[in-house]
Design an enzyme around this catalytic site. Structure first.
Site, PDB file in Angstrom:
ATOM      1  CG  ASP A  46      -0.313  -0.132   2.517  1.00  0.00           C
ATOM      2  OD1 ASP A  46       0.606  -0.967   2.635  1.00  0.00           O
ATOM      3  OD2 ASP A  46      -0.694   0.599   3.467  1.00  0.00           O
ATOM      4  CD  GLU A  69       9.051  -7.635  -0.575  1.00  0.00           C
ATOM      5  OE1 GLU A  69       9.238  -8.835  -0.204  1.00  0.00           O
ATOM      6  OE2 GLU A  69       7.954  -7.049  -0.469  1.00  0.00           O
ATOM      7  CG  HIS A 132       0.128  -1.405   7.832  1.00  0.00           C
ATOM      8  ND1 HIS A 132      -0.559  -0.254   7.545  1.00  0.00           N
ATOM      9  CD2 HIS A 132       0.571  -1.879   6.645  1.00  0.00           C
ATOM     10  CE1 HIS A 132      -0.528  -0.037   6.235  1.00  0.00           C
ATOM     11  NE2 HIS A 132       0.155  -1.008   5.664  1.00  0.00           N
ATOM     12  CG  HIS A 133       3.993  -2.925   6.508  1.00  0.00           C
ATOM     13  ND1 HIS A 133       3.508  -4.165   6.839  1.00  0.00           N
ATOM     14  CD2 HIS A 133       3.562  -2.680   5.238  1.00  0.00           C
ATOM     15  CE1 HIS A 133       2.797  -4.644   5.821  1.00  0.00           C
ATOM     16  NE2 HIS A 133       2.805  -3.757   4.840  1.00  0.00           N
ATOM     17  N   GLY A 424      28.418 -13.931  -1.169  1.00  0.00           N
ATOM     18  CA  GLY A 424      28.159 -15.375  -1.129  1.00  0.00           C
ATOM     19  C   GLY A 424      26.833 -15.797  -0.532  1.00  0.00           C
ATOM     20  CG  ASP A 451      20.630 -30.115  -4.196  1.00  0.00           C
ATOM     21  OD1 ASP A 451      21.664 -29.510  -3.833  1.00  0.00           O
ATOM     22  OD2 ASP A 451      20.444 -31.337  -3.991  1.00  0.00           O
ATOM     23  CG  ASN A 478      24.862 -32.143  -4.520  1.00  0.00           C
ATOM     24  OD1 ASN A 478      23.938 -31.543  -3.962  1.00  0.00           O
ATOM     25  ND2 ASN A 478      26.043 -31.592  -4.743  1.00  0.00           N
ATOM     26  N   GLY A 480      21.777 -32.086  -1.211  1.00  0.00           N
ATOM     27  CA  GLY A 480      22.039 -31.154  -0.111  1.00  0.00           C
ATOM     28  C   GLY A 480      23.247 -30.285  -0.330  1.00  0.00           C
ATOM     29  CD  GLU A 484      28.039 -24.679   4.114  1.00  0.00           C
ATOM     30  OE1 GLU A 484      29.269 -24.674   4.275  1.00  0.00           O
ATOM     31  OE2 GLU A 484      27.328 -23.696   4.371  1.00  0.00           O
TER      32      GLU A 484
HETATM   33  C1  TPP Z   1      21.933 -17.049   2.671  1.00  0.00           C
HETATM   34  C2  TPP Z   1      22.945 -18.106   2.942  1.00  0.00           C
HETATM   35  N1  TPP Z   1      22.678 -19.058   3.843  1.00  0.00           N
HETATM   36  C3  TPP Z   1      23.576 -20.036   4.093  1.00  0.00           C
HETATM   37  C4  TPP Z   1      24.793 -20.057   3.439  1.00  0.00           C
HETATM   38  C5  TPP Z   1      25.801 -21.148   3.714  1.00  0.00           C
HETATM   39  N2  TPP Z   1      26.025 -21.977   2.529  1.00  0.00           N
HETATM   40  C6  TPP Z   1      27.053 -21.755   1.676  1.00  0.00           C
HETATM   41  S1  TPP Z   1      27.133 -22.868   0.446  1.00  0.00           S
HETATM   42  C7  TPP Z   1      25.788 -23.686   1.023  1.00  0.00           C
HETATM   43  C8  TPP Z   1      25.323 -24.944   0.394  1.00  0.00           C
HETATM   44  C9  TPP Z   1      25.129 -24.905  -1.070  1.00  0.00           C
HETATM   45  O1  TPP Z   1      24.597 -26.139  -1.449  1.00  0.00           O
HETATM   46  P1  TPP Z   1      24.199 -26.417  -2.934  1.00  0.00           P
HETATM   47  O2  TPP Z   1      23.677 -25.211  -3.536  1.00  0.00           O
HETATM   48  O3  TPP Z   1      23.334 -27.617  -2.985  1.00  0.00           O
HETATM   49  O4  TPP Z   1      25.623 -26.696  -3.613  1.00  0.00           O
HETATM   50  P2  TPP Z   1      26.488 -28.036  -3.655  1.00  0.00           P
HETATM   51  O5  TPP Z   1      27.749 -27.764  -2.898  1.00  0.00           O
HETATM   52  O6  TPP Z   1      25.695 -29.141  -3.069  1.00  0.00           O
HETATM   53  O7  TPP Z   1      26.773 -28.245  -5.117  1.00  0.00           O
HETATM   54  C10 TPP Z   1      25.285 -23.081   2.174  1.00  0.00           C
HETATM   55  C11 TPP Z   1      24.112 -23.557   2.940  1.00  0.00           C
HETATM   56  C12 TPP Z   1      25.032 -19.018   2.523  1.00  0.00           C
HETATM   57  N3  TPP Z   1      26.171 -18.925   1.858  1.00  0.00           N
HETATM   58  N4  TPP Z   1      24.090 -18.083   2.273  1.00  0.00           N
HETATM   59 MG    MG Z   2      23.704 -29.570  -3.458  1.00  0.00          MG
END
Ligand code: TPP
Ligand code: MG
Length: 582
Positions: A46, A69, A132-133, A424, A451, A478, A480, A484
């Protein structure tokens, strides 16, 4: 200062040039357009609908509504990288704070973005009315305060300051290559004020003539006397538009040029004097030698962090010349009031043409493929195939994760690389893709993402499809957060993500889409996906093992864990960390 003095200064601010009367919102949109912004990303609310109606009525900018956003902030950043300036429109508080991660990323990455927040009416601020907000505490400065930490300039527009503040903020963003934040109270967008009649001209502040002359002479003297001069570029070489001039300088000096990760692709990687990526001990030996033993290294905008320096193993010569957007450091001398472009152009003219220095060869690209195409797809085979898929002129996006391998591929000529190496934030690349597609719809755009990162911002695929863009999306499934797992939690469930039917998403998000989707399990599957013509969106979901990670990624994650957790950290425990396969 007395009230009287303040008032007369405001009146004087625009008195000398011709003026006209205009609505504040119309003037803001006009100034954005004059600054080269043709699209506005964001989410209605709004408090910003009045400005949105002005956008429709005036036909100035095109509205690109996003799903949220955060993605709008990423889109404005991606747009700015290809267009020179980008903008987003959010609503007070809820929208502004959703966008703040992306805007902070623009600060970290030196990208000029204008974040406009349709905010609380001045009427309510004057009367202290709860709205609000807000925090419902009768105060209205929280979000200006939050943005003060992540932008180069911030303001709340009023009918008194709008004519000057709009110009100040747009010019600050453009000159500093940093984001700015501007609150437009919802009850003033339709008020007439007096504004400059002439267009906003984006110019850099002129250099001080003596400082510029002395600076150019000092750099040229050092470069001319050097036996092994070299150039090292960071992202500012792109942001301040000096990449092609630096190539001319390298050509004239017959000097090698290297880039740090954050400036991947800024120097054409097929340029005969381009060496490759410099990252301390993580660099190819020839790159390392050329940079570290140079007797005159000219660095541009160098901002080292652990991931761009091979974990702080980068070591530039002590007498490196540091060029920045508006200043230069040479030994004990610091030159202010000089612009990088004028400095580099002046140096090109001042140095002699060198003819007797042989170009040093660039580092070898990733080796050719020899895997059996019918076996399970591996990361090694995947990236070899991708190397062969790249074409001149591509725009390439990389998100965090094993997709960082893209940084090691050799880019064909005229490619643009869009990454967020310093900031990043996972998911950035999907929003950035929307933004850069909007800025440069006729180029081929390739997104490389995992993913986990994709799950953060996947909805924006719907906006990309809605506007009929045709990127190629390479998603690694893969299971996850593999990158990490190289820090900690090799097999822990906290690094797992839910399995989605990723390749069904184009259809789900845009039922009439002609996008082509592939689920790739072998190199042969990948080859057939790669042979698809680029006349629709191509979505390539590649299934890979959770523990299949390129050594370059795992090594960097293992080092990162040492730095992050220290010698008493849990990373040394048995099997808690994914390690490189030697
Ligand atoms: C906003 C945010 N949250 C958490 C992280 C920490 N982080 C860096 S890389 C990553 C995982 C990426 O996984 P994916 O995209 O599946 O790549 P893969 O290594 O599996 O190919 C995470 C959680 C980040 N960089 N940014
Ligand atoms: Mg992955």
């Amino acid at each position: 200062m007395s009230a009287l003095t303040t008032k007369s200064m405001e009146v004087n601010a625009i008195s000398s040039s011709p003026t006209q009367r205009m609505k504040i919102g119309d003037f803001l949109l006009r100034r954005l357009e004059e600054a080269g912004v043709r699209h506005l990303f964001g989410v209605p609310g709004d408090y910003n609908l009045a400005l949105l109606q002005q956008l429709v009525d005036t036909g100035t900018l095109k509205w690109i509504g996003t799903c949220n956003e955060l993605n709008a902030s990423y889109a404005a950043d991606g747009y700015a990288r290809l267009n020179g300036l980008g903008a987003l429109l959010v609503t007070n508080g809820v929208g502004a704070l959703s966008a703040i991660n992306g805007v902070a990323g623009s600060y970290s990455e030196h990208v000029p973005v204008i974040c406009i927040s349709g905010s609380i009416p001045l009427r309510s601020i004057d009367r202290g009315l709860g709205m609000h907000h807000t925090m419902a505490d009768g105060t209205f400065d929280h979000f200006l305060g939050a943005y003060a930490r992540v932008t180069a300039a911030q303001t709340r527009l009023t009918p008194r300051n709008a004519a000057t503040e709009i110009d100040r903020l747009i010019l600050t963003a453009w000159r500093e290559k940093l984001p700015v934040y501007l609150e437009l109270p919802s009850d003033i967008a339709y008020l007439d004020i007096e504004v400059p009649a002439g267009p906003l001209v984006l110019t850099e502040p002129p250099s001080d003539a003596e400082r510029l002359r002395s600076c150019i002479a000092a750099i040229a003297a050092r470069l001319s006397a050097a036996r092994s001069p070299a150039i090292l570029v960071d992202a500012d070489a792109d942001r301040f538009g000096v990449a092609s001039d630096l190539m001319k300088l390298a050509e004239k000096m017959q000097a090698p040029v290297a880039a740090i990760n954050a400036a991947k692709g800024v120097i054409d990687e097929t340029f005969s004097h381009y060496l490759g990526i410099y990252a301390g001990k993580a660099s190819e030996p020839n790159v390392r030698e050329a940079i570290e033993t140079s007797d005159c290294l000219f660095s541009i905008g160098y901002r080292p962090i652990e991931v761009t320096t091979g974990d702080f193993t980068a070591s530039l010569p002590a007498d490196t010349i540091h060029g920045r957007g508006y200043s230069v450091d040479i030994g004990d001398d610091n030159y202010q009031a000089v612009t990088l472009k004028e400095v580099v152009r002046g140096v090109i003219d001042a140095v002699p043409q060198v003819t007797n220095r042989a170009p040093r060869g660039a580092a070898a690209a990733i080796a050719g493929t020899h895997a059996d195409g019918s076996t399970k797809l591996t990361q090694v085979a995947y990236w070899q195939a991708i190397q062969g898929y790249l074409r001149p002129g591509d725009v390439l996006y990389v998100d965090n994760g094993t997709s960082f391998v893209l940084l090691g591929l050799k880019l064909p000529p005229n490619c643009t690389f869009v990454g967020s190496i310093n900031w990043g934030s996972i998911g950035y690349s999907v929003g950035a893709l929307l933004g850069a597609l909007t800025a440069a719809p006729n180029r081929r755009h390739l997104l490389f993402i995992g993913d986990g990162s994709f799950q953060v911002s996947a909805q924006e695929l719907s906006t990309i499809l809605r506007h009929d863009h045709k990127p190629v999306i390479f998603l690694i499934n893969n299971g996850g957060y593999t990158i990490e797992r190289g820090y900690l939690g090799k097999t822990e469930a906290y690094n797992d993500v839910a399995n989605w039917a990723y390749s069904d998403l184009p259809k789900v998000l845009c039922p009439d889409t002609s996008a082509r989707s592939f689920i790739v399990k072998t190199s042969n599957d990948l080859q057939s996906a790669l042979s698809t013509p680029n006349d629709t969106m191509i979505f390539v979901e590649s299934i890979m093992d959770a523990h299949d990670a390129p050594a370059v990624v795992t090594r960097s994650s293992n080092k990162g864990a040492e730095l992050d957790y220290g010698p008493r950290g849990p990373q040394y425990r048995d099997n808690l960390q994914l390690r490189p396969v030697i």
